[in-house]
Design an enzyme around this catalytic site. Structure first.
Site, PDB file in Angstrom:
ATOM      1  CB  CYS A 142      -0.864   0.014   1.096  1.00 51.51           C
ATOM      2  SG  CYS A 142      -2.235   1.493   0.977  1.00 51.51           S
ATOM      3  CE  LYS A 163      -9.578   4.191   3.867  1.00 48.23           C
ATOM      4  NZ  LYS A 163      -9.858   4.859   5.250  1.00 48.23           N
ATOM      5  CB  SER A 192      -7.921  -0.140   3.436  1.00 45.96           C
ATOM      6  OG  SER A 192      -8.171   1.431   3.525  1.00 45.96           O
ATOM      7  CG  HIS A 235      -4.013  -3.535   2.982  1.00 48.34           C
ATOM      8  ND1 HIS A 235      -3.006  -2.974   3.536  1.00 48.34           N
ATOM      9  CD2 HIS A 235      -4.809  -1.648   2.341  1.00 48.34           C
ATOM     10  CE1 HIS A 235      -2.782  -1.707   3.456  1.00 48.34           C
ATOM     11  NE2 HIS A 235      -3.662  -0.864   3.178  1.00 48.34           N
ATOM     12  CD  GLU A 237      -1.750  -6.233   4.582  1.00 44.14           C
ATOM     13  OE1 GLU A 237      -2.085  -5.088   5.104  1.00 44.14           O
ATOM     14  OE2 GLU A 237      -1.664  -6.520   3.583  1.00 44.14           O
ATOM     15  NE  ARG A 249      -9.817   5.142  11.664  1.00 42.98           N
ATOM     16  CZ  ARG A 249      -8.925   4.283  10.624  1.00 42.98           C
ATOM     17  NH1 ARG A 249      -8.237   3.953  11.027  1.00 42.98           N
ATOM     18  NH2 ARG A 249      -9.144   4.273   8.692  1.00 42.98           N
TER      19      ARG A 249
END
Length: 305
Positions: A142, A163, A192, A235, A237, A249
């Site tokens: 990323c 985003k 992300s 990502h 992972e 969040r």
């Protein structure tokens, strides 16, 4: 795989509960094997979460791995207990004379800053340069992928209007490359980020090769130096709930944020996310460790150059 981890690392008990085989240092010392030495430069704020996510994936081959965790001297983590950092992480200065079979550099929530504005930019680029002579293959994730492409090759990043968050469909290059051995024609992976790199800039650089893209998310995986460097803009992972945690969040902060795409069942955030990338994530890390680390690294680590 037999994964050699520091004794009492929190990820050990978490992953044992998921039926994932890990091995602490005490047990690994009884095996007469030269393990692959992998070092992780963890730039993510929630370091224990990221450690666990990565260990979950690299513990899926028959190879024994010795894992080291690296931190920056010029940056102090505010979201991870000081004691955890002191016990399990070492500054780059303590590791710079060592050589490693593989290096993973994680992302960081810095996409909206210019690279040179990052407080630890000079130390980070020093590690990037060190990796070229001390590591067999490096995986940048990323923001770290954007930073390394910029530092090594001058590839710029561009801000996104919204985003890029969600799970996106990707295709692979139409030729056989070991990193995608066993992959389906299409696969899903999480993104992300607030910025992107573009195909047109990458194609102008000799030595870089785009291996995977998404119609929605753009460039996904780029290789450099014949597989000694991989730049992943997403990502693989991420755990199933990571995007959900990020989304809630940001909503809690009052941010104007879009719901992650193709993520919740029926696109309904009151329902559980649909994990559709786990198998390919495991296969990706297994292929990287086998074909670009284990098969390429010398038995004598001092021969890495």
């Amino acid at each position: 795989m037999p994964l050699k981890l520091p004794d009492k690392l929190p990820a050990i008990e978490i992953l044992k509960g998921e039926n994932i085989f890990v091995m602490d240092t005490s047990r690994a010392m009884s095996q007469d094997i030269r393990p692959l030495r992998i070092v992780v430069l963890n730039l993510m704020p929630l370091k224990i979460t990221t450690e666990t996510d990565l260990i979950r994936l690299i513990s899926n081959t028959p190879l024994q791995i010795e894992l080291k965790l690296m931190k920056l001297r010029s940056h102090t983590s505010k979201n991870t207990p000081v004691e955890h950092m002191r016990v399990f992480y070492k500054d780059f200065e303590y590791l710079r004379d060592e050589k490693f079979d593989g290096l993973i550099v994680t992302g960081a929530p810095l996409e909206q800053m210019q690279f040179e504005e990052v407080s630890y930019w000079n130390e980070l680029t020093g590690i990037f340069d060190w990796a070229r002579t001390h590591v067999t293959s490096t995986l940048f994730i990323c923001w770290a992928a954007q930073a390394a492409l910029y530092h090594y090759y001058g590839v710029p990043k561009y801000p996104l209007e919204h985003k890029m968050s969600g799970i996106f469909r990707h295709t692979t290059i139409n030729e056989p490359v070991p990193i995608f051995r066993g992959f389906d024609d299409e696969f899903w992976a999480p993104h992300s980020r607030h910025s992107e790199v573009r195909r047109s800039d990458i194609e102008r650089v000799d030595g870089l090769k785009i291996l995977s893209e998404s119609d929605e998310a753009g460039v996904f995986l780029v290789s450099g130096r014949g597989g000694r460097e991989f730049f992943m803009t997403g990502h693989m992972e991420y755990s199933p709930l990571t995007l959900d945690t990020e989304y809630r969040r940001d909503l809690g902060k009052g941010m104007d944020i879009d719901m992650p795409k193709h993520y919740y069942r029926d696109d309904d955030p009151t329902k559980q996310p649909l994990d559709r990338w786990r198998a390919h994530a495991n296969l990706f890390y297994s292929n990287w460790l086998n074909y670009y680390v284990y098969q390429e690294t010398p038995y004598n680590l001092q021969e890495i150059g």
